[in-house]
Design an enzyme around this catalytic site. Structure first.
Site, PDB file in Angstrom:
ATOM      1  N   CYS A  90      53.497  17.928 -29.683  1.00 36.27           N
ATOM      2  CA  CYS A  90      54.395  16.839 -30.055  1.00 36.27           C
ATOM      3  C   CYS A  90      54.420  15.818 -28.927  1.00 36.27           C
ATOM      4  O   CYS A  90      54.451  16.158 -27.751  1.00 36.27           O
ATOM      5  CB  CYS A  90      55.785  17.356 -30.398  1.00 36.27           C
ATOM      6  SG  CYS A  90      57.017  17.213 -29.104  1.00 36.27           S
ATOM      7  N   GLU A  91      54.350  14.561 -29.334  1.00 42.29           N
ATOM      8  CA  GLU A  91      54.245  13.520 -28.318  1.00 42.29           C
ATOM      9  C   GLU A  91      55.575  13.240 -27.622  1.00 42.29           C
ATOM     10  O   GLU A  91      55.611  12.539 -26.617  1.00 42.29           O
ATOM     11  CB  GLU A  91      53.685  12.230 -28.923  1.00 42.29           C
ATOM     12  CG  GLU A  91      54.593  11.535 -29.909  1.00 42.29           C
ATOM     13  CD  GLU A  91      53.934  10.284 -30.479  1.00 42.29           C
ATOM     14  OE1 GLU A  91      52.703  10.165 -30.408  1.00 42.29           O
ATOM     15  OE2 GLU A  91      54.684   9.425 -30.985  1.00 42.29           O
ATOM     16  N   HIS A  92      56.652  13.792 -28.128  1.00 40.84           N
ATOM     17  CA  HIS A  92      57.953  13.530 -27.506  1.00 40.84           C
ATOM     18  C   HIS A  92      58.259  14.489 -26.372  1.00 40.84           C
ATOM     19  O   HIS A  92      58.939  14.131 -25.420  1.00 40.84           O
ATOM     20  CB  HIS A  92      59.060  13.609 -28.557  1.00 40.84           C
ATOM     21  CG  HIS A  92      58.857  12.644 -29.680  1.00 40.84           C
ATOM     22  ND1 HIS A  92      58.886  13.008 -31.006  1.00 40.84           N
ATOM     23  CD2 HIS A  92      58.582  11.322 -29.658  1.00 40.84           C
ATOM     24  CE1 HIS A  92      58.650  11.950 -31.749  1.00 40.84           C
ATOM     25  NE2 HIS A  92      58.454  10.922 -30.966  1.00 40.84           N
ATOM     26  N   HIS A  93      57.773  15.731 -26.492  1.00 44.16           N
ATOM     27  CA  HIS A  93      58.106  16.739 -25.472  1.00 44.16           C
ATOM     28  C   HIS A  93      56.876  17.397 -24.862  1.00 44.16           C
ATOM     29  O   HIS A  93      57.014  18.230 -23.972  1.00 44.16           O
ATOM     30  CB  HIS A  93      58.987  17.824 -26.092  1.00 44.16           C
ATOM     31  CG  HIS A  93      60.242  17.300 -26.717  1.00 44.16           C
ATOM     32  ND1 HIS A  93      60.343  16.973 -28.044  1.00 44.16           N
ATOM     33  CD2 HIS A  93      61.447  17.023 -26.171  1.00 44.16           C
ATOM     34  CE1 HIS A  93      61.554  16.517 -28.309  1.00 44.16           C
ATOM     35  NE2 HIS A  93      62.251  16.534 -27.190  1.00 44.16           N
ATOM     36  N   GLN A 131      54.043  14.967 -36.531  1.00 45.46           N
ATOM     37  CA  GLN A 131      53.429  15.646 -37.681  1.00 45.46           C
ATOM     38  C   GLN A 131      53.119  14.674 -38.814  1.00 45.46           C
ATOM     39  O   GLN A 131      52.066  14.772 -39.461  1.00 45.46           O
ATOM     40  CB  GLN A 131      54.376  16.750 -38.165  1.00 45.46           C
ATOM     41  CG  GLN A 131      53.780  17.620 -39.263  1.00 45.46           C
ATOM     42  CD  GLN A 131      54.767  18.676 -39.736  1.00 45.46           C
ATOM     43  OE1 GLN A 131      55.764  18.960 -39.063  1.00 45.46           O
ATOM     44  NE2 GLN A 131      54.508  19.252 -40.886  1.00 45.46           N
ATOM     45  N   HIS A 159      57.950  23.607 -34.814  1.00 44.84           N
ATOM     46  CA  HIS A 159      57.922  22.806 -33.598  1.00 44.84           C
ATOM     47  C   HIS A 159      58.633  23.543 -32.465  1.00 44.84           C
ATOM     48  O   HIS A 159      59.807  23.864 -32.577  1.00 44.84           O
ATOM     49  CB  HIS A 159      58.610  21.458 -33.844  1.00 44.84           C
ATOM     50  CG  HIS A 159      57.855  20.583 -34.791  1.00 44.84           C
ATOM     51  ND1 HIS A 159      57.235  19.428 -34.377  1.00 44.84           N
ATOM     52  CD2 HIS A 159      57.607  20.706 -36.105  1.00 44.84           C
ATOM     53  CE1 HIS A 159      56.638  18.865 -35.420  1.00 44.84           C
ATOM     54  NE2 HIS A 159      56.847  19.613 -36.486  1.00 44.84           N
ATOM     55  N   CYS A 161      59.578  22.390 -29.722  1.00 43.67           N
ATOM     56  CA  CYS A 161      60.677  21.629 -29.133  1.00 43.67           C
ATOM     57  C   CYS A 161      61.979  21.873 -29.898  1.00 43.67           C
ATOM     58  O   CYS A 161      63.058  21.718 -29.345  1.00 43.67           O
ATOM     59  CB  CYS A 161      60.337  20.134 -29.068  1.00 43.67           C
ATOM     60  SG  CYS A 161      59.956  19.386 -30.655  1.00 43.67           S
TER      61      CYS A 161
HETATM   62 ZN   LIG Z   1      59.130  17.424 -29.756  1.00 45.36          ZN
END
Ligand SMILES: [Zn+2]
Length: 205
Positions: A90-93, A131, A159, A161
């Site tokens: 995931c590009e956020h975490h 996703q 996920h 995260c």
């Molecule tokens: Zn994430």
């Protein structure tokens, strides 16, 4: 071949081996670890190799990947490949999300070697992703290389995260879909695909 953002090969800066490891070493320091202790000594370089592998989708050449595996065939029956396992970040975490992709297309005189579909999934999974975008990119890529009457992709994922931090919902999964062409415009086509997938492992991986 029409141009399409999904299949553009991304240039990557060519730093030498160890360039990423150096940063991992600093991360280890920042979390209070000693990167010189025995167990961690080789970790930065190992982590670099791992992250390079897990993001090698940026370097994939779709044309090369499908080369020699597209065949002329006078069929218009739906092709479905289910339960394609994928692992992404995931590009956020920068934490993993993983699950299964179900892919279908309606040929228009061209088919692709079945083993290439999981390879295409990997190309887009092995990038920093959300996703929903990954699902769209897989569909668009197949649309572009095969020009079929339609493409459908459903992904279901867990996920890390969500599972390991924050809301800590270990058992929830997220479903995304992309429907192109006949799968979008024709309910009977969409329903046929969904009935294939429903008998699969939806929600049970
Ligand atoms: Zn994430």
């Amino acid at each position: 071949m029409k141009s399409n953002k999904a299949v553009v090969k991304m240039p990557r800066p060519q730093y030498g081996e160890g360039a990423i490891a150096e940063h991992y070493r600093e991360i280890l320091r920042q979390i209070g670890e000693n990167p010189e202790r025995e167990g961690l000594k080789s970790t930065p370089l190992r982590a670099e190799k791992a992250i390079r592998f897990l993001t090698n989708g940026y370097e994939a050449d779709i044309q090369k990947l499908v080369n020699g595996a597209i065949f002329n065939e006078a069929t218009d029956e739906m092709v479905v490949v289910k339960d394609i396992e994928f692992f992404s970040l995931c590009e956020h975490h920068l934490l993993p999300f993983h699950g299964k992709a179900h892919v279908a297309y309606l040929p228009q005189n061209k088919i692709i070697g079945l083993s290439k579909i999981p390879r295409i999934v990997d190309v887009f999974a092995r990038r920093l992703q959300v996703q929903e975008r990954m699902t769209q990119q897989i569909a668009q890529c197949i649309q572009e290389v095969l020009d079929p009457r339609g493409v459908a992709v459903i992904t279901e994922a867990r996920h890390f995260c969500m599972m390991m931090r924050g809301v800590e919902k270990q058992h929830s999964s997220t479903v995304s879909s992309a429907m192109l062409g006949d799968f979008r415009s024709r309910k009977d086509t969409r329903d046929e695909f969904l009935s294939h997938v429903r008998h699969s492992s939806l929600g049970a991986f």
